[in-house]
Design a protein around this motif. Structure first.
Motif, PDB file in Angstrom:
ATOM      1  N   THR A 140       0.847  -1.199   0.000  1.00  0.00           N
ATOM      2  CA  THR A 140       0.000   0.000   0.000  1.00  0.00           C
ATOM      3  C   THR A 140       0.885   1.253   0.000  1.00  0.00           C
ATOM      4  O   THR A 140       0.669   2.187  -0.775  1.00  0.00           O
ATOM      5  CB  THR A 140      -0.906   0.021   1.255  1.00  0.00           C
ATOM      6  OG1 THR A 140      -1.616  -1.207   1.306  1.00  0.00           O
ATOM      7  CG2 THR A 140      -1.862   1.187   1.210  1.00  0.00           C
ATOM      8  N   TYR A 141       1.877   1.212   0.865  1.00  0.00           N
ATOM      9  CA  TYR A 141       2.811   2.339   0.967  1.00  0.00           C
ATOM     10  C   TYR A 141       3.481   2.626  -0.384  1.00  0.00           C
ATOM     11  O   TYR A 141       3.478   3.753  -0.857  1.00  0.00           O
ATOM     12  CB  TYR A 141       3.870   2.023   2.035  1.00  0.00           C
ATOM     13  CG  TYR A 141       5.036   2.973   2.054  1.00  0.00           C
ATOM     14  CD1 TYR A 141       4.979   4.169   2.771  1.00  0.00           C
ATOM     15  CD2 TYR A 141       6.205   2.683   1.346  1.00  0.00           C
ATOM     16  CE1 TYR A 141       6.049   5.039   2.779  1.00  0.00           C
ATOM     17  CE2 TYR A 141       7.282   3.552   1.346  1.00  0.00           C
ATOM     18  CZ  TYR A 141       7.208   4.728   2.069  1.00  0.00           C
ATOM     19  OH  TYR A 141       8.267   5.594   2.073  1.00  0.00           O
ATOM     20  N   GLU A 142       4.022   1.582  -1.001  1.00  0.00           N
ATOM     21  CA  GLU A 142       4.728   1.756  -2.282  1.00  0.00           C
ATOM     22  C   GLU A 142       3.793   2.270  -3.376  1.00  0.00           C
ATOM     23  O   GLU A 142       4.184   3.102  -4.198  1.00  0.00           O
ATOM     24  CB  GLU A 142       5.364   0.430  -2.748  1.00  0.00           C
ATOM     25  CG  GLU A 142       6.474  -0.100  -1.846  1.00  0.00           C
ATOM     26  CD  GLU A 142       7.764   0.721  -1.871  1.00  0.00           C
ATOM     27  OE1 GLU A 142       7.787   1.824  -2.459  1.00  0.00           O
ATOM     28  OE2 GLU A 142       8.747   0.249  -1.271  1.00  0.00           O
ATOM     29  N   ARG A 143       2.554   1.754  -3.334  1.00  0.00           N
ATOM     30  CA  ARG A 143       1.593   2.165  -4.362  1.00  0.00           C
ATOM     31  C   ARG A 143       1.265   3.662  -4.222  1.00  0.00           C
ATOM     32  O   ARG A 143       1.295   4.409  -5.198  1.00  0.00           O
ATOM     33  CB  ARG A 143       0.312   1.320  -4.225  1.00  0.00           C
ATOM     34  CG  ARG A 143      -0.739   1.599  -5.283  1.00  0.00           C
ATOM     35  CD  ARG A 143      -1.887   0.593  -5.211  1.00  0.00           C
ATOM     36  NE  ARG A 143      -2.354   0.332  -3.847  1.00  0.00           N
ATOM     37  CZ  ARG A 143      -3.138   1.172  -3.159  1.00  0.00           C
ATOM     38  NH1 ARG A 143      -3.525   2.303  -3.690  1.00  0.00           N
ATOM     39  NH2 ARG A 143      -3.512   0.873  -1.928  1.00  0.00           N
ATOM     40  N   ILE A 144       1.004   4.091  -2.997  1.00  0.00           N
ATOM     41  CA  ILE A 144       0.681   5.513  -2.787  1.00  0.00           C
ATOM     42  C   ILE A 144       1.910   6.385  -3.102  1.00  0.00           C
ATOM     43  O   ILE A 144       1.808   7.426  -3.737  1.00  0.00           O
ATOM     44  CB  ILE A 144       0.199   5.780  -1.340  1.00  0.00           C
ATOM     45  CG1 ILE A 144      -1.023   4.916  -1.006  1.00  0.00           C
ATOM     46  CG2 ILE A 144      -0.138   7.265  -1.149  1.00  0.00           C
ATOM     47  CD1 ILE A 144      -1.452   4.989   0.444  1.00  0.00           C
ATOM     48  N   ARG A 145       3.071   5.895  -2.677  1.00  0.00           N
ATOM     49  CA  ARG A 145       4.307   6.650  -2.888  1.00  0.00           C
ATOM     50  C   ARG A 145       4.558   6.893  -4.378  1.00  0.00           C
ATOM     51  O   ARG A 145       4.942   7.986  -4.790  1.00  0.00           O
ATOM     52  CB  ARG A 145       5.482   5.883  -2.288  1.00  0.00           C
ATOM     53  CG  ARG A 145       6.672   6.737  -1.962  1.00  0.00           C
ATOM     54  CD  ARG A 145       7.706   5.933  -1.186  1.00  0.00           C
ATOM     55  NE  ARG A 145       8.944   5.841  -1.941  1.00  0.00           N
ATOM     56  CZ  ARG A 145       9.811   6.833  -2.069  1.00  0.00           C
ATOM     57  NH1 ARG A 145       9.581   7.988  -1.489  1.00  0.00           N
ATOM     58  NH2 ARG A 145      10.908   6.687  -2.772  1.00  0.00           N
ATOM     59  N   LYS A 146       4.304   5.870  -5.146  1.00  0.00           N
ATOM     60  CA  LYS A 146       4.516   5.962  -6.587  1.00  0.00           C
ATOM     61  C   LYS A 146       3.529   6.962  -7.210  1.00  0.00           C
ATOM     62  O   LYS A 146       3.894   7.773  -8.063  1.00  0.00           O
ATOM     63  CB  LYS A 146       4.302   4.577  -7.217  1.00  0.00           C
ATOM     64  CG  LYS A 146       5.194   4.322  -8.417  1.00  0.00           C
ATOM     65  CD  LYS A 146       5.057   2.865  -8.835  1.00  0.00           C
ATOM     66  CE  LYS A 146       5.535   2.671 -10.258  1.00  0.00           C
ATOM     67  NZ  LYS A 146       5.243   1.310 -10.733  1.00  0.00           N
ATOM     68  N   ALA A 147       2.286   6.890  -6.721  1.00  0.00           N
ATOM     69  CA  ALA A 147       1.235   7.747  -7.279  1.00  0.00           C
ATOM     70  C   ALA A 147       1.356   9.185  -6.801  1.00  0.00           C
ATOM     71  O   ALA A 147       0.934  10.119  -7.489  1.00  0.00           O
ATOM     72  CB  ALA A 147      -0.133   7.192  -6.909  1.00  0.00           C
ATOM     73  N   LYS A 148       1.965   9.373  -5.627  1.00  0.00           N
ATOM     74  CA  LYS A 148       1.976  10.714  -5.026  1.00  0.00           C
ATOM     75  C   LYS A 148       3.379  11.340  -4.941  1.00  0.00           C
ATOM     76  O   LYS A 148       3.722  11.990  -3.953  1.00  0.00           O
ATOM     77  CB  LYS A 148       1.339  10.661  -3.625  1.00  0.00           C
ATOM     78  CG  LYS A 148      -0.132  10.272  -3.648  1.00  0.00           C
ATOM     79  CD  LYS A 148      -0.970  11.343  -4.332  1.00  0.00           C
ATOM     80  CE  LYS A 148      -2.358  10.815  -4.667  1.00  0.00           C
ATOM     81  NZ  LYS A 148      -3.100  11.727  -5.532  1.00  0.00           N
ATOM     82  N   LYS A 149       4.155  11.111  -5.961  1.00  0.00           N
ATOM     83  CA  LYS A 149       5.489  11.713  -6.058  1.00  0.00           C
ATOM     84  C   LYS A 149       6.343  11.545  -4.795  1.00  0.00           C
ATOM     85  O   LYS A 149       6.934  12.491  -4.292  1.00  0.00           O
ATOM     86  CB  LYS A 149       5.376  13.203  -6.402  1.00  0.00           C
ATOM     87  CG  LYS A 149       4.921  13.420  -7.829  1.00  0.00           C
ATOM     88  CD  LYS A 149       4.727  14.888  -8.126  1.00  0.00           C
ATOM     89  CE  LYS A 149       4.169  15.073  -9.527  1.00  0.00           C
ATOM     90  NZ  LYS A 149       3.360  16.276  -9.650  1.00  0.00           N
ATOM     91  N   GLY A 150       6.351  10.325  -4.285  1.00  0.00           N
ATOM     92  CA  GLY A 150       7.260  10.019  -3.180  1.00  0.00           C
ATOM     93  C   GLY A 150       6.690  10.167  -1.792  1.00  0.00           C
ATOM     94  O   GLY A 150       7.265   9.686  -0.831  1.00  0.00           O
ATOM     95  N   LYS A 151       5.552  10.866  -1.658  1.00  0.00           N
ATOM     96  CA  LYS A 151       4.988  11.049  -0.315  1.00  0.00           C
ATOM     97  C   LYS A 151       3.766  10.175  -0.126  1.00  0.00           C
ATOM     98  O   LYS A 151       2.709  10.428  -0.688  1.00  0.00           O
ATOM     99  CB  LYS A 151       4.601  12.522  -0.114  1.00  0.00           C
ATOM    100  CG  LYS A 151       5.676  13.333   0.575  1.00  0.00           C
ATOM    101  CD  LYS A 151       5.104  14.690   0.955  1.00  0.00           C
ATOM    102  CE  LYS A 151       6.129  15.561   1.671  1.00  0.00           C
ATOM    103  NZ  LYS A 151       5.542  16.883   1.960  1.00  0.00           N
ATOM    104  N   ALA A 152       3.929   9.149   0.715  1.00  0.00           N
ATOM    105  CA  ALA A 152       2.813   8.232   0.977  1.00  0.00           C
ATOM    106  C   ALA A 152       2.249   8.437   2.369  1.00  0.00           C
ATOM    107  O   ALA A 152       1.061   8.267   2.595  1.00  0.00           O
ATOM    108  CB  ALA A 152       3.276   6.792   0.804  1.00  0.00           C
ATOM    109  N   VAL A 153       3.113   8.810   3.318  1.00  0.00           N
ATOM    110  CA  VAL A 153       2.683   8.998   4.699  1.00  0.00           C
ATOM    111  C   VAL A 153       2.946  10.453   5.094  1.00  0.00           C
ATOM    112  O   VAL A 153       4.065  10.941   4.976  1.00  0.00           O
ATOM    113  CB  VAL A 153       3.449   8.056   5.654  1.00  0.00           C
ATOM    114  CG1 VAL A 153       2.876   8.146   7.066  1.00  0.00           C
ATOM    115  CG2 VAL A 153       3.393   6.612   5.157  1.00  0.00           C
ATOM    116  N   VAL A 154       1.889  11.115   5.523  1.00  0.00           N
ATOM    117  CA  VAL A 154       2.053  12.532   5.886  1.00  0.00           C
ATOM    118  C   VAL A 154       1.464  12.813   7.270  1.00  0.00           C
ATOM    119  O   VAL A 154       0.508  12.166   7.689  1.00  0.00           O
ATOM    120  CB  VAL A 154       1.367  13.459   4.844  1.00  0.00           C
ATOM    121  CG1 VAL A 154       2.096  13.420   3.515  1.00  0.00           C
ATOM    122  CG2 VAL A 154      -0.097  13.098   4.646  1.00  0.00           C
ATOM    123  N   PRO A 155       2.052  13.785   7.968  1.00  0.00           N
ATOM    124  CA  PRO A 155       1.479  14.135   9.264  1.00  0.00           C
ATOM    125  C   PRO A 155       0.276  15.070   9.095  1.00  0.00           C
ATOM    126  O   PRO A 155       0.084  15.644   8.027  1.00  0.00           O
ATOM    127  CB  PRO A 155       2.626  14.876   9.956  1.00  0.00           C
ATOM    128  CG  PRO A 155       3.481  15.396   8.864  1.00  0.00           C
ATOM    129  CD  PRO A 155       3.261  14.532   7.663  1.00  0.00           C
TER     130      PRO A 155
END
Ligand code: ZN
Length: 243
Positions: free
Chosen positions: A178-193
Motif C-alpha cells: 500500500t505504501y509503495e503504491r501511494i508513494r509511486k502515485a503521489k510523487k514520493g509522499k505516501a505517509v504525511v502528518p
C-alpha cells in the motif's frame, strides 16, 4: 497498529532522505553532460572555422600567384606585339592581353573578398575561444561538484539503504505494498502528518471526527482527497525527525 504506523512513517522519512540524495545528484550528471556537449560543440565549430581560414588563405595565395603569372604573360604579349608581322597577329595578341588584364582584375577582387572572409572567420574564432574558455570552466565546476556530491552522498545513501532494508523486514507486506503504491502515485509522499487539522500532503481539511480517531492510532486513515496515509502528531513525535 500504532507500531505499524510508526514504521511506515519512519520508512517515509528514510525514503524522503534517499529521494533528496538522489535529487542532489540528479541534476549534476545531466548538467555535466550538457557542459561536456557544449565544449565539444564549440571545439567542433572552432575546427571548422580554422579549416575555413586555412582554405580561404590558400585560395587567396593561389589567386595572388595566378596574378603574378598573368601579369608576366601580359608583359610578354605586349613585347610580342612590337614584333608582329600583320594586323591579325596584333589583334590576336590584343585579345590575349585584354583577357589577362580582365582576369587579373577579377582575381584582385576575389582576393579582397577572400581576405574579408578570413577576417570575419578569425573574429568568430576569437569569440568562440572566449566562449570555449567559459564552457570549460563550467565543465570543471560541474565535474568537481558531481565528484564531491557523489563522495558525500555515497556514505549517506548506504546508511539509509541499510536502515531501509532493516525496517522493511519488519513491515507487513500488505502495508508495504500500500505504501509503495501511494508513494509511486503521489510523487514520493505516501505517509504525511496532520498539519493544523489538514492533510500534510494536499492540505485538505481533515474532518474533526477523523482527527479524534486519528489520535487513537488504531486504524490506518487515508486522506479523503489525495489518498495518502495520515498519521497523528504522536506518531511523528515518537518517530522523531530522521531528516
Ligand atoms: Zn491529502
Amino acid at each position: 497498529l500504532e507500531n505499524k504506523l510508526r514504521q511506515l512513517y519512519a520508512l517515509q522519512l528514510i525514503d524522503a532522505n534517499l529521494d533528496e540524495l538522489l535529487e542532489m545528484k540528479g541534476d549534476l550528471p545531466q548538467e555535466t553532460i550538457a557542459a561536456e556537449q557544449k565544449v565539444a560543440q564549440l571545439n567542433a565549430q572552432l575546427a571548422t572555422l580554422d579549416d575555413l581560414v586555412k582554405t580561404t588563405y590558400a585560395a587567396r595565395d593561389k589567386a595572388d600567384s595566378d596574378i603574378i603569372t598573368l601579369k608576366q604573360k601580359t608583359e610578354k604579349y605586349k613585347e610580342q606585339q612590337l614584333h608582329v608581322r600583320n594586323n591579325r597577329e596584333y589583334d590576336a595578341l590584343t585579345k590575349e592581353i585584354d583577357y589577362t588584364v580582365e582576369t587579373v582584375a577579377r582575381l584582385e577582387k576575389e582576393m579582397e573578398t577572400l581576405e574579408g572572409k578570413a577576417e570575419i572567420a578569425k573574429k568568430d574564432i576569437e569569440t568562440l575561444r572566449t566562449e570555449l574558455e567559459a564552457a570549460m570552466t563550467l565543465l570543471d565546476e560541474k565535474r568537481a561538484a558531481l565528484a564531491e556530491v557523489s563522495k558525500e552522498t555515497e556514505a549517506e545513501e548506504l546508511k539509509y539503504q541499510h536502515e531501509r532494508e532493516k525496517l522493511i523486514k519488519r513491515i507487513d507486506k500488505d502495508y508495504l505494498d500500500t505504501y509503495e503504491r501511494i508513494r509511486k502515485a503521489k510523487k514520493g509522499k505516501a505517509v504525511v502528518p496532520v498539519k493544523r487539522g489538514s492533510c500534510g500532503g494536499c492540505f485538505n481539511r481533515v474532518p474533526p471526527q477523523m482527527l479524534l480517531e486519528l489520535r487513537q492510532n488504531s486504524k490506518i486513515y487515508t486522506c479523503e482527497r489525495c489518498g495518502r496515509i495520515i498519521v497523528s502528531d504522536e506518531i511523528v513525535e515518537t518517530v522523531g525527525t530522521v531528516a
